[in-house]
Design a protein around this motif. Structure first.
Motif, PDB file in Angstrom:
ATOM      1  N   TYR A   9      13.621  14.665 -10.950  1.00 23.07           N
ATOM      2  CA  TYR A   9      13.872  13.900  -9.725  1.00 23.07           C
ATOM      3  C   TYR A   9      13.719  12.397  -9.957  1.00 23.07           C
ATOM      4  CZ  TYR A   9      13.412  12.431  -4.807  1.00 23.07           C
ATOM      5  OH  TYR A   9      13.575  11.800  -3.590  1.00 23.07           O
ATOM      6  N   VAL A  10      12.589  11.980 -10.464  1.00 25.12           N
ATOM      7  CA  VAL A  10      12.305  10.547 -10.532  1.00 25.12           C
ATOM      8  C   VAL A  10      13.207   9.843 -11.536  1.00 25.12           C
ATOM      9  CG1 VAL A  10      10.531   8.811 -10.961  1.00 25.12           C
ATOM     10  CG2 VAL A  10       9.934  10.926  -9.783  1.00 25.12           C
ATOM     11  N   SER A  11      13.418  10.442 -12.696  1.00 27.19           N
ATOM     12  CA  SER A  11      14.284   9.801 -13.691  1.00 27.19           C
ATOM     13  C   SER A  11      15.721   9.724 -13.184  1.00 27.19           C
ATOM     14  CB  SER A  11      14.227  10.548 -15.020  1.00 27.19           C
ATOM     15  OG  SER A  11      14.630  11.902 -14.873  1.00 27.19           O
ATOM     16  N   SER A  12      16.181  10.747 -12.460  1.00 28.89           N
ATOM     17  CA  SER A  12      17.531  10.721 -11.885  1.00 28.89           C
ATOM     18  C   SER A  12      17.641   9.653 -10.812  1.00 28.89           C
ATOM     19  CB  SER A  12      17.895  12.091 -11.300  1.00 28.89           C
ATOM     20  OG  SER A  12      17.945  13.081 -12.306  1.00 28.89           O
ATOM     21  N   ALA A  27      12.401   4.829  -4.292  1.00 28.85           N
ATOM     22  CA  ALA A  27      13.608   4.163  -4.799  1.00 28.85           C
ATOM     23  C   ALA A  27      13.340   2.682  -5.013  1.00 28.85           C
ATOM     24  CB  ALA A  27      14.768   4.371  -3.826  1.00 28.85           C
ATOM     25  N   CYS A  28      12.636   2.083  -4.073  1.00 28.62           N
ATOM     26  CA  CYS A  28      12.287   0.667  -4.181  1.00 28.62           C
ATOM     27  C   CYS A  28      11.450   0.414  -5.432  1.00 28.62           C
ATOM     28  CB  CYS A  28      11.527   0.253  -2.923  1.00 28.62           C
ATOM     29  SG  CYS A  28      11.007  -1.464  -2.897  1.00 28.62           S
ATOM     30  N   ALA A  29      10.499   1.292  -5.712  1.00 36.52           N
ATOM     31  CA  ALA A  29       9.601   1.111  -6.857  1.00 36.52           C
ATOM     32  C   ALA A  29      10.347   1.118  -8.182  1.00 36.52           C
ATOM     33  CB  ALA A  29       8.525   2.194  -6.853  1.00 36.52           C
ATOM     34  N   VAL A  30      11.396   1.951  -8.285  1.00 44.29           N
ATOM     35  CA  VAL A  30      12.151   2.032  -9.539  1.00 44.29           C
ATOM     36  C   VAL A  30      13.383   1.127  -9.526  1.00 44.29           C
ATOM     37  CG1 VAL A  30      11.345   4.363 -10.034  1.00 44.29           C
ATOM     38  CG2 VAL A  30      13.486   4.063  -8.757  1.00 44.29           C
ATOM     39  N   VAL A  75       7.720   5.889 -14.490  1.00 44.39           N
ATOM     40  CA  VAL A  75       9.157   5.699 -14.714  1.00 44.39           C
ATOM     41  C   VAL A  75       9.566   4.270 -14.401  1.00 44.39           C
ATOM     42  CG1 VAL A  75      11.466   6.384 -13.926  1.00 44.39           C
ATOM     43  CG2 VAL A  75       9.732   8.135 -14.386  1.00 44.39           C
ATOM     44  N   ALA A  76       8.979   3.678 -13.375  1.00 46.16           N
ATOM     45  CA  ALA A  76       9.296   2.284 -13.044  1.00 46.16           C
ATOM     46  C   ALA A  76       9.016   1.358 -14.222  1.00 46.16           C
ATOM     47  CB  ALA A  76       8.497   1.849 -11.823  1.00 46.16           C
ATOM     48  N   ALA A  77       7.944   1.663 -14.965  1.00 45.09           N
ATOM     49  CA  ALA A  77       7.588   0.830 -16.111  1.00 45.09           C
ATOM     50  C   ALA A  77       8.585   0.951 -17.258  1.00 45.09           C
ATOM     51  CB  ALA A  77       6.191   1.199 -16.599  1.00 45.09           C
ATOM     52  N   MET A  78       9.423   2.008 -17.238  1.00 46.14           N
ATOM     53  CA  MET A  78      10.411   2.211 -18.308  1.00 46.14           C
ATOM     54  C   MET A  78      11.647   1.333 -18.144  1.00 46.14           C
ATOM     55  SD  MET A  78      10.394   6.363 -18.583  1.00 46.14           S
ATOM     56  CE  MET A  78       8.889   7.302 -18.823  1.00 46.14           C
ATOM     57  N   ASN A  79      11.885   0.818 -16.931  1.00 51.25           N
ATOM     58  CA  ASN A  79      13.059  -0.022 -16.661  1.00 51.25           C
ATOM     59  C   ASN A  79      14.357   0.662 -17.110  1.00 51.25           C
ATOM     60  OD1 ASN A  79      11.608  -2.287 -15.562  1.00 51.25           O
ATOM     61  ND2 ASN A  79      10.956  -2.761 -17.658  1.00 51.25           N
ATOM     62  N   LEU A  80      14.578   1.879 -16.643  1.00 56.06           N
ATOM     63  CA  LEU A  80      15.773   2.630 -17.024  1.00 56.06           C
ATOM     64  C   LEU A  80      17.049   1.944 -16.536  1.00 56.06           C
ATOM     65  CD1 LEU A  80      14.611   6.289 -16.221  1.00 56.06           C
ATOM     66  CD2 LEU A  80      14.621   5.126 -18.434  1.00 56.06           C
ATOM     67  N   SER A  81      18.083   2.009 -17.341  1.00 54.81           N
ATOM     68  CA  SER A  81      19.377   1.448 -16.951  1.00 54.81           C
ATOM     69  C   SER A  81      20.057   2.365 -15.947  1.00 54.81           C
ATOM     70  CB  SER A  81      20.273   1.283 -18.181  1.00 54.81           C
ATOM     71  OG  SER A  81      19.696   0.396 -19.121  1.00 54.81           O
ATOM     72  N   SER A  82      20.797   1.774 -15.025  1.00 55.94           N
ATOM     73  CA  SER A  82      21.512   2.581 -14.037  1.00 55.94           C
ATOM     74  C   SER A  82      22.835   3.060 -14.607  1.00 55.94           C
ATOM     75  CB  SER A  82      21.748   1.785 -12.753  1.00 55.94           C
ATOM     76  OG  SER A  82      22.549   0.643 -13.015  1.00 55.94           O
ATOM     77  N   TYR A 102       0.815  -1.213   0.000  1.00 59.32           N
ATOM     78  CA  TYR A 102       0.000   0.000   0.000  1.00 59.32           C
ATOM     79  C   TYR A 102       0.854   1.272   0.000  1.00 59.32           C
ATOM     80  CZ  TYR A 102      -3.853  -3.150   1.118  1.00 59.32           C
ATOM     81  OH  TYR A 102      -4.786  -4.161   1.076  1.00 59.32           O
ATOM     82  N   ALA A 103       2.130   1.147  -0.327  1.00 59.04           N
ATOM     83  CA  ALA A 103       3.004   2.329  -0.374  1.00 59.04           C
ATOM     84  C   ALA A 103       2.494   3.302  -1.432  1.00 59.04           C
ATOM     85  CB  ALA A 103       4.437   1.909  -0.688  1.00 59.04           C
ATOM     86  N   MET A 104       2.269   4.536  -1.028  1.00 61.99           N
ATOM     87  CA  MET A 104       1.630   5.518  -1.906  1.00 61.99           C
ATOM     88  C   MET A 104       2.681   6.333  -2.652  1.00 61.99           C
ATOM     89  SD  MET A 104      -1.622   6.607   0.475  1.00 61.99           S
ATOM     90  CE  MET A 104      -0.637   6.811   1.950  1.00 61.99           C
ATOM     91  N   VAL A 105       3.281   5.712  -3.649  1.00 58.68           N
ATOM     92  CA  VAL A 105       4.266   6.400  -4.472  1.00 58.68           C
ATOM     93  C   VAL A 105       3.550   7.163  -5.584  1.00 58.68           C
ATOM     94  CG1 VAL A 105       6.051   4.698  -3.972  1.00 58.68           C
ATOM     95  CG2 VAL A 105       4.644   4.431  -6.009  1.00 58.68           C
ATOM     96  N   ARG A 106       4.204   8.187  -6.062  1.00 57.66           N
ATOM     97  CA  ARG A 106       3.601   9.087  -7.045  1.00 57.66           C
ATOM     98  C   ARG A 106       3.350   8.398  -8.386  1.00 57.66           C
ATOM     99  NH1 ARG A 106       7.847  13.714  -7.186  1.00 57.66           N
ATOM    100  NH2 ARG A 106       9.210  12.099  -6.318  1.00 57.66           N
ATOM    101  N   LYS A 107       2.388   8.939  -9.103  1.00 51.20           N
ATOM    102  CA  LYS A 107       2.059   8.413 -10.431  1.00 51.20           C
ATOM    103  C   LYS A 107       3.275   8.462 -11.340  1.00 51.20           C
ATOM    104  CE  LYS A 107      -1.488   8.944 -14.023  1.00 51.20           C
ATOM    105  NZ  LYS A 107      -2.714   9.707 -14.401  1.00 51.20           N
ATOM    106  N   GLU A 108       4.053   9.527 -11.252  1.00 54.64           N
ATOM    107  CA  GLU A 108       5.263   9.654 -12.062  1.00 54.64           C
ATOM    108  C   GLU A 108       6.244   8.534 -11.762  1.00 54.64           C
ATOM    109  OE1 GLU A 108       8.914  12.835 -12.913  1.00 54.64           O
ATOM    110  OE2 GLU A 108       7.439  13.247 -11.338  1.00 54.64           O
TER     111      GLU A 108
END
Length: 335
Positions: A232-235, A253-256, A161-168, A151-157
């Motif tokens: 913020y979120v993409s970084s 951070a956990c979500a992404v 971004v989590a769905a993008m699976n960005l490389s670190s 139930y962690a209420m993380v932002r829609k953004e």
């Protein structure tokens, strides 16, 4: 035309209490909007930057016109004629909740450590990994308990971004000490990390007074970048590791999937941060009594040198990205 339901969110932010209550209220507000609700945020003397954020989320801001967190406050909230009220904050008085409880309007409380003064809420939301039903055994009326990281209420953004699976980016450290950073940790952390030669991206919160100093550091040091809120979120998602105040930022951070070093700066963060540590996606440094920059540096360097794949896997396995939507649907059934 059918009138849509209205949810009133009640939360405040300041340099002394931070901005976390308002931020997670807005996260929930976004999800409630997606569920078809009209959403209002009632707040007292909210900073202009947070007012703008609320508006950009589609949440209507209502300025509280009385003493905050009092019985008059609750009466003001009830005059909004909401289908459900959601209260987030530790300082709301027993008198405040007594007024809500005497009304017919269902209300939920967002809590972290069984600190609420409510006695008969319709629902309790505790998004932390240490949350348990036993913490709320004293409550009356059999409230719906929405407990744990699901139930962690993380932002829609963050969800997007989590769905993008960005490389670190190898060797890049993201630093964010929350919206207020009332211990003033951002600058010393950035200065110490910059000396390691790692690339540092730093975010300064809405009520953080160190922005000018951090900008000077970024201008002087080639490996420090001060980012704007829209980045913020993409970084965060593309960082090798993140150094964060141990509040809701840990769940973002956990979500992404970004491994984190959680700095405990307030008593209410201790239990949740250590429960997160046991889950394997964060390391913890307790800064409440004494701030030890060497401990922070050691954790960052150890995390990078030992590899972050296990922490990243632990983060992604929690599935926290959709918590706000789950809460919104549960509240929709109550309203």
């Amino acid at each position: 035309m059918v009138n849509r339901k209205v949810a009133v969110l009640r939360a405040d932010a300041s340099s002394s209490i931070g901005v976390g209550h308002v931020m997670r209220s807005l996260s929930l507000g976004e999800a409630l909007l997606d569920e078809g609700f009209g959403v209002e945020l009632v707040s007292f003397e909210l900073a202009p930057s947070l007012q703008s954020l609320a508006t950009s989320c589609g949440v209507e801001l209502v300025e509280l016109a009385c003493a905050p967190r009092s019985s008059e406050d609750a009466q003001f909230v009830l005059q909004r004629n909401a289908n459900i009220v959601v209260v987030d904050g530790y300082e709301f008085s027993r008198e405040f909740f007594a007024v809500l409880e005497a009304s017919s309007t269902p209300f939920a409380v967002v809590d972290d450590n069984a600190e609420t003064n409510a006695q008969t809420p319709s629902a309790v939301i505790n998004q932390n990994p240490h949350a348990s039903a036993s913490m709320y055994a004293q409550l009356q009326g059999n409230p719906k308990l929405l407990l744990g990281l699901q139930y962690a209420m993380v932002r829609k953004e963050v969800r997007e971004v989590a769905a993008m699976n960005l490389s670190s980016r190898e060797g890049e450290v993201f630093v964010a000490m929350g919206g207020a950073d009332f211990l003033g940790l951002t600058a010393p952390i950035v200065e110490a990390l910059a000396e390691t030669g790692l690339q540092i991206r730093v975010a300064v919160g809405h009520t953080n007074t160190q922005r000018v100093h951090i900008q000077k550091l970024a201008d002087q040091l080639g490996n420090v970048t001060l980012i704007e809120q829209q980045d913020y979120v993409s970084s965060l998602a593309s960082a090798h590791v993140a150094v964060l105040a141990a509040g809701s930022s840990l769940w973002e951070a956990c979500a992404v999937g970004t491994p984190s070093i959680g700095l405990v700066v307030a008593d209410n963060q201790f239990a949740s941060a250590n429960a997160a540590k046991k889950l394997g996606f964060t390391r913890v440094v307790d800064c409440r009594v004494r701030f030890n920059i060497d401990a922070v540096l050691n954790e960052v360097q150890s995390c990078i040198l030992s590899g972050t794949s296990a922490m990243r896997g632990a983060a992604l396995s929690t599935g926290v990205a959709h918590g706000a939507s789950m809460v919104a649907r549960e509240l929709g059934a109550i309203a």
